[in-house]
Enzyme design. Structure first.
Site, mmCIF file in Angstrom:
data_model
loop_
_atom_site.group_PDB
_atom_site.id
_atom_site.type_symbol
_atom_site.label_atom_id
_atom_site.label_comp_id
_atom_site.label_asym_id
_atom_site.label_seq_id
_atom_site.Cartn_x
_atom_site.Cartn_y
_atom_site.Cartn_z
ATOM 1 N N ASN A 106 33.472 42.106 41.928
ATOM 2 C CA ASN A 106 33.523 41.465 40.450
ATOM 3 C C ASN A 106 32.558 42.136 40.297
ATOM 4 O O ASN A 106 31.544 42.689 41.029
ATOM 5 C CB ASN A 106 33.554 39.755 40.894
ATOM 6 C CG ASN A 106 34.806 39.417 41.067
ATOM 7 O OD1 ASN A 106 35.935 39.705 41.538
ATOM 8 N ND2 ASN A 106 35.120 37.866 41.466
ATOM 9 N N VAL A 107 32.710 42.378 39.290
ATOM 10 C CA VAL A 107 31.337 42.920 38.270
ATOM 11 C C VAL A 107 30.717 42.626 37.576
ATOM 12 O O VAL A 107 29.479 42.499 36.520
ATOM 13 C CB VAL A 107 32.019 43.947 37.203
ATOM 14 C CG1 VAL A 107 32.778 45.183 38.646
ATOM 15 C CG2 VAL A 107 33.097 43.762 36.652
ATOM 16 N N ASP A 108 31.473 40.957 37.251
ATOM 17 C CA ASP A 108 30.225 39.747 36.421
ATOM 18 C C ASP A 108 29.034 39.300 36.468
ATOM 19 O O ASP A 108 28.175 38.663 36.096
ATOM 20 C CB ASP A 108 31.529 38.837 36.290
ATOM 21 C CG ASP A 108 31.614 37.990 37.496
ATOM 22 O OD1 ASP A 108 30.759 37.601 38.504
ATOM 23 O OD2 ASP A 108 33.037 37.122 37.205
ATOM 24 N N HIS A 123 32.268 47.030 43.889
ATOM 25 C CA HIS A 123 32.754 47.899 42.265
ATOM 26 C C HIS A 123 31.435 47.774 41.045
ATOM 27 O O HIS A 123 31.610 47.828 40.129
ATOM 28 C CB HIS A 123 33.942 47.147 41.983
ATOM 29 C CG HIS A 123 35.639 47.050 42.496
ATOM 30 N ND1 HIS A 123 36.694 46.167 42.448
ATOM 31 C CD2 HIS A 123 35.369 48.334 43.913
ATOM 32 C CE1 HIS A 123 36.858 46.734 43.236
ATOM 33 N NE2 HIS A 123 36.333 47.611 43.844
ATOM 34 N N CYS A 131 24.265 56.370 32.714
ATOM 35 C CA CYS A 131 24.456 57.922 31.732
ATOM 36 C C CYS A 131 25.549 59.335 32.434
ATOM 37 O O CYS A 131 25.323 59.243 33.257
ATOM 38 C CB CYS A 131 22.894 58.752 31.124
ATOM 39 S SG CYS A 131 23.745 60.147 30.482
ATOM 40 N N GLY A 191 40.327 34.489 46.381
ATOM 41 C CA GLY A 191 40.891 34.704 45.294
ATOM 42 C C GLY A 191 41.005 36.064 44.743
ATOM 43 O O GLY A 191 40.153 36.521 43.715
ATOM 44 N N THR A 192 41.624 36.930 46.194
ATOM 45 C CA THR A 192 40.921 38.419 45.535
ATOM 46 C C THR A 192 43.347 39.051 46.148
ATOM 47 O O THR A 192 43.525 38.089 47.067
ATOM 48 C CB THR A 192 40.921 39.037 46.238
ATOM 49 O OG1 THR A 192 41.043 40.421 46.157
ATOM 50 C CG2 THR A 192 40.750 39.064 48.095
ATOM 51 N N SER A 193 43.888 39.403 44.872
ATOM 52 C CA SER A 193 45.606 39.512 45.164
ATOM 53 C C SER A 193 45.628 40.483 46.482
ATOM 54 O O SER A 193 46.770 41.178 46.805
ATOM 55 C CB SER A 193 46.060 40.233 44.430
ATOM 56 O OG SER A 193 44.875 41.308 44.054
ATOM 57 N N ALA A 235 39.444 28.139 44.363
ATOM 58 C CA ALA A 235 38.323 28.144 45.150
ATOM 59 C C ALA A 235 37.656 27.253 44.824
ATOM 60 O O ALA A 235 36.286 26.744 45.238
ATOM 61 C CB ALA A 235 38.160 29.878 44.652
HETATM 62 P P1 OAD Z 1 43.726 40.493 41.006
HETATM 63 O O1 OAD Z 1 43.436 40.017 39.304
HETATM 64 O O2 OAD Z 1 44.328 41.153 41.084
HETATM 65 O O3 OAD Z 1 43.671 39.147 41.724
HETATM 66 C C1 OAD Z 1 43.387 37.686 41.554
HETATM 67 C C2 OAD Z 1 43.800 36.415 42.514
HETATM 68 O O4 OAD Z 1 42.768 35.390 42.434
HETATM 69 C C3 OAD Z 1 45.294 36.943 42.490
HETATM 70 O O5 OAD Z 1 45.528 36.788 44.758
HETATM 71 C C4 OAD Z 1 45.298 34.801 42.816
HETATM 72 O O6 OAD Z 1 46.034 34.550 42.886
HETATM 73 C C5 OAD Z 1 44.119 33.855 42.593
HETATM 74 N N1 OAD Z 1 43.525 33.120 41.704
HETATM 75 C C6 OAD Z 1 43.643 33.204 40.742
HETATM 76 N N2 OAD Z 1 42.712 31.833 40.276
HETATM 77 C C7 OAD Z 1 42.398 31.484 41.331
HETATM 78 C C8 OAD Z 1 41.394 30.152 41.940
HETATM 79 N N3 OAD Z 1 41.353 29.564 40.299
HETATM 80 N N4 OAD Z 1 41.209 30.209 43.005
HETATM 81 C C9 OAD Z 1 41.712 30.798 43.966
HETATM 82 N N5 OAD Z 1 42.420 32.309 43.639
HETATM 83 C C10 OAD Z 1 42.246 32.147 42.649
HETATM 84 O O7 OAD Z 1 42.202 40.527 41.282
HETATM 85 P P2 OAD Z 1 41.478 41.242 42.589
HETATM 86 O O8 OAD Z 1 41.946 41.195 43.698
HETATM 87 O O9 OAD Z 1 40.374 40.679 42.201
HETATM 88 O O10 OAD Z 1 38.963 46.939 39.770
HETATM 89 O O11 OAD Z 1 41.647 41.911 41.751
HETATM 90 C C11 OAD Z 1 40.559 43.427 42.508
HETATM 91 C C12 OAD Z 1 41.081 45.117 41.489
HETATM 92 O O12 OAD Z 1 41.275 45.477 40.998
HETATM 93 C C13 OAD Z 1 39.019 44.121 40.805
HETATM 94 O O13 OAD Z 1 37.703 43.865 41.465
HETATM 95 C C14 OAD Z 1 39.386 45.222 39.947
HETATM 96 C C15 OAD Z 1 40.381 45.400 39.484
HETATM 97 O O14 OAD Z 1 41.072 46.191 38.279
HETATM 98 C C16 OAD Z 1 38.595 47.816 39.532
HETATM 99 O O15 OAD Z 1 38.256 47.665 38.456
HETATM 100 C C17 OAD Z 1 37.834 49.113 40.579
#
Ligand code: OAD
Length: 244
Positions: A106-108, A123, A131, A191-193, A235
């Site tokens: 996460n970048v937040d 990330h 710049c 919480g990551t896909s 989460a």
């Molecule tokens: P995604 O949006 O791909 O996936 C979010 C995941 O969180 C999914 O598997 C959901 O099932 C799960 N989820 C949603 N709400 C939840 C909750 N309350 N508790 C637990 N799980 C929950 O996000 P990321 O996997 O973080 O990269 O995406 C990876 C990267 O793709 C990001 O860092 C970003 C994006 O494009 C860049 O910008 C390079």
């Protein structure tokens, strides 16, 4: 169902208590309960665009203002959001366990706001601007930014201090994450896909190095079949129970 989750929670609590080095890898799902949209799935769209269409060097070269409008919108959401119990539970684990490394996609910046001391931000951060001409990076938390796209004192175009699709991770940042996972005996994947590389390679690396891997996610992912334990749910509800 509740009895099943309770059982798994007890098991993972035991693993945490015995871990010499525990790691956590978080994704957008951990910030969902703070009101920050995830990238994939429902709510993952901004206007008619998907993240993959905006978070690229090509999109920025084509239309820097459009890409900046998206980042400015996300900065605005994050500025108005608060870290949630999931972020706080991870900060609590860090302060309690002998060794705990937090790695986030996460970048937040919400992990820092919750008190995590040194998250490895794979990330980058939306609060940093870099710049494109002189490469200088600086922090800027103004919301909204006064001019889009923003420019550096040197006259160059500023870009968000994040990693885009098609770009490599900062070598030192990746090295630190890789080494942490390699030496861990437990990895929580939250919480990551688990589809964006190289972050998605950390869980297989942990397993190959002999660590236990636990997935905490609201849904199923490509990783689910290959973990030692799955805690299915939000989460922000599961992590505080785990950290109890
Ligand atoms: P995604 O949006 O791909 O996936 C979010 C995941 O969180 C999914 O598997 C959901 O099932 C799960 N989820 C949603 N709400 C939840 C909750 N309350 N508790 C637990 N799980 C929950 O996000 P990321 O996997 O973080 O990269 O995406 C990876 C990267 O793709 C990001 O860092 C970003 C994006 O494009 C860049 O910008 C390079």
């Amino acid at each position: 169902m509740e009895a099943e989750i309770q059982d798994s929670l007890d098991r993972v609590r035991g693993w945490l208590a015995g871990a010499r080095h525990a790691c956590a890898l978080t994704g957008a799902g951990i910030s969902a309960e703070s009101g920050i949209p995830t990238f994939r799935g429902a709510g993952g769209l901004w206007r008619q665009f998907r993240a993959e269409e905006l978070a690229t060097p090509q999109a920025f070269a084509r239309d820097p203002r459009l890409v900046w409008e998206w980042y400015d919108w996300r900065r605005g959401i994050v500025a108005g959001a608060r870290a949630n119990p999931g972020h706080h539970a991870l900060a609590a684990l860090e302060s309690r366990l002998p060794r705990f490394t937090l790695i986030t996609q996460n970048v937040d910046g919400l992990h820092r706001r919750a008190g995590s001391r040194n998250p490895i931000e794979l990330h980058g951060s939306i609060w940093k601007l870099r710049c494109t001409r002189c490469s200088r990076e600086h922090g800027d938390d103004r919301v909204p930014l006064p001019h889009l796209p923003p420019h550096c004192d040197c006259g160059g175009l500023l870009r968000p201090g994040v990693v885009w699709f098609g770009e490599g991770l900062e070598p030192e940042v990746w090295h630190n994450a890789h080494e942490a996972v390699r030496s861990a005996d437990l990895l929580l994947v939250i919480g990551t896909s688990a589809v964006v590389y190289p972050a998605a390679s950390l869980a297989p690396l942990a397993r190959a190095s002999g660590a236990r891997v636990v997935e905490i996610n609201a849904g199923e992912t490509p990783l689910t079949a290959a973990v030692d334990c799955t805690l299915r749910g939000l989460a922000g509800e599961i992590l505080p129970r785990l950290a109890q």
